[in-house]
Write a protein that holds these residues in place. Structure first.
Motif, PDB file in Angstrom:
ATOM      1  N   ASN A 170     151.950 -27.874-110.865  1.00 31.67           N
ATOM      2  CA  ASN A 170     152.902 -28.765-111.534  1.00 31.67           C
ATOM      3  C   ASN A 170     154.110 -29.002-110.624  1.00 31.67           C
ATOM      4  N   SER A 171     155.101 -29.708-111.122  1.00 31.56           N
ATOM      5  CA  SER A 171     156.265 -30.064-110.309  1.00 31.56           C
ATOM      6  C   SER A 171     157.123 -28.862-109.921  1.00 31.56           C
ATOM      7  N   LYS A 172     156.937 -27.739-110.607  1.00 28.21           N
ATOM      8  CA  LYS A 172     157.687 -26.529-110.272  1.00 28.21           C
ATOM      9  C   LYS A 172     156.901 -25.607-109.344  1.00 28.21           C
ATOM     10  N   GLY A 173     155.728 -26.050-108.901  1.00 28.73           N
ATOM     11  CA  GLY A 173     154.929 -25.268-107.975  1.00 28.73           C
ATOM     12  C   GLY A 173     154.021 -24.246-108.618  1.00 28.73           C
ATOM     13  N   LYS A 174     153.920 -24.256-109.941  1.00 25.57           N
ATOM     14  CA  LYS A 174     153.067 -23.307-110.643  1.00 25.57           C
ATOM     15  C   LYS A 174     151.666 -23.897-110.781  1.00 25.57           C
ATOM     16  N   MET A 175     150.640 -23.072-110.463  1.00 26.53           N
ATOM     17  CA  MET A 175     149.267 -23.545-110.576  1.00 26.53           C
ATOM     18  C   MET A 175     148.893 -23.706-112.045  1.00 26.53           C
ATOM     19  N   VAL A 176     148.352 -24.868-112.394  1.00 26.45           N
ATOM     20  CA  VAL A 176     147.971 -25.138-113.773  1.00 26.45           C
ATOM     21  C   VAL A 176     146.458 -25.178-113.959  1.00 26.45           C
ATOM     22  N   CYS A 177     145.715 -25.478-112.886  1.00 21.55           N
ATOM     23  CA  CYS A 177     144.260 -25.478-112.961  1.00 21.55           C
ATOM     24  C   CYS A 177     143.676 -25.538-111.562  1.00 21.55           C
ATOM     25  N   ARG A 178     142.348 -25.411-111.512  1.00 23.10           N
ATOM     26  CA  ARG A 178     141.619 -25.564-110.254  1.00 23.10           C
ATOM     27  C   ARG A 178     140.599 -26.667-110.462  1.00 23.10           C
ATOM     28  N   LEU A 179     140.378 -27.464-109.416  1.00 27.48           N
ATOM     29  CA  LEU A 179     139.513 -28.629-109.507  1.00 27.48           C
ATOM     30  C   LEU A 179     138.419 -28.551-108.457  1.00 27.48           C
ATOM     31  N   ASP A 180     137.171 -28.699-108.906  1.00 25.41           N
ATOM     32  CA  ASP A 180     136.032 -28.795-108.000  1.00 25.41           C
ATOM     33  C   ASP A 180     135.491 -30.218-108.128  1.00 25.41           C
ATOM     34  N   GLU A 181     135.881 -31.084-107.192  1.00 26.63           N
ATOM     35  CA  GLU A 181     135.522 -32.495-107.291  1.00 26.63           C
ATOM     36  C   GLU A 181     134.028 -32.732-107.086  1.00 26.63           C
ATOM     37  N   LYS A 182     133.386 -31.950-106.240  1.00 22.35           N
ATOM     38  CA  LYS A 182     131.952 -32.130-105.989  1.00 22.35           C
ATOM     39  C   LYS A 182     131.127 -31.812-107.229  1.00 22.35           C
ATOM     40  N   ALA A 183     131.480 -30.739-107.944  1.00 20.82           N
ATOM     41  CA  ALA A 183     130.742 -30.333-109.140  1.00 20.82           C
ATOM     42  C   ALA A 183     131.324 -30.944-110.415  1.00 20.82           C
ATOM     43  N   SER A 184     132.421 -31.680-110.327  1.00 24.82           N
ATOM     44  CA  SER A 184     133.108 -32.301-111.480  1.00 24.82           C
ATOM     45  C   SER A 184     133.501 -31.262-112.520  1.00 24.82           C
ATOM     46  N   ILE A 185     134.153 -30.185-112.043  1.00 16.66           N
ATOM     47  CA  ILE A 185     134.565 -29.100-112.929  1.00 16.66           C
ATOM     48  C   ILE A 185     136.068 -28.862-112.806  1.00 16.66           C
TER      49      ILE A 185
END
Length: 49
Positions: free
Chosen positions: A6-21
């Motif tokens: 997010n804008s404060k630098g905190k991780m909100v999720c992880r994205l795997d674009e190849k697997a669409s997850i």
């Protein structure tokens, strides 16, 4: 997987674009959202390890 922050630098999720997850871990729970080729989404909730 790519970390999404997010804008404060905190991780909100992880994205795997190849697997669409999208993986979200919050307060000991893990949510996986899998986007399927037919346009539907599958949501899987588990306890985080």
């Amino acid at each position: 997987m790519r970390d999404i922050k997010n804008s404060k630098g905190k991780m909100v999720c992880r994205l795997d674009e190849k697997a669409s997850i999208v993986e979200i871990v919050h307060k000991g729970c893990k949510t996986l959202i899998h986007f399927k080729p037919d346009g539907t989404a599958e949501v899987i909730n588990t306890e985080a390890v």
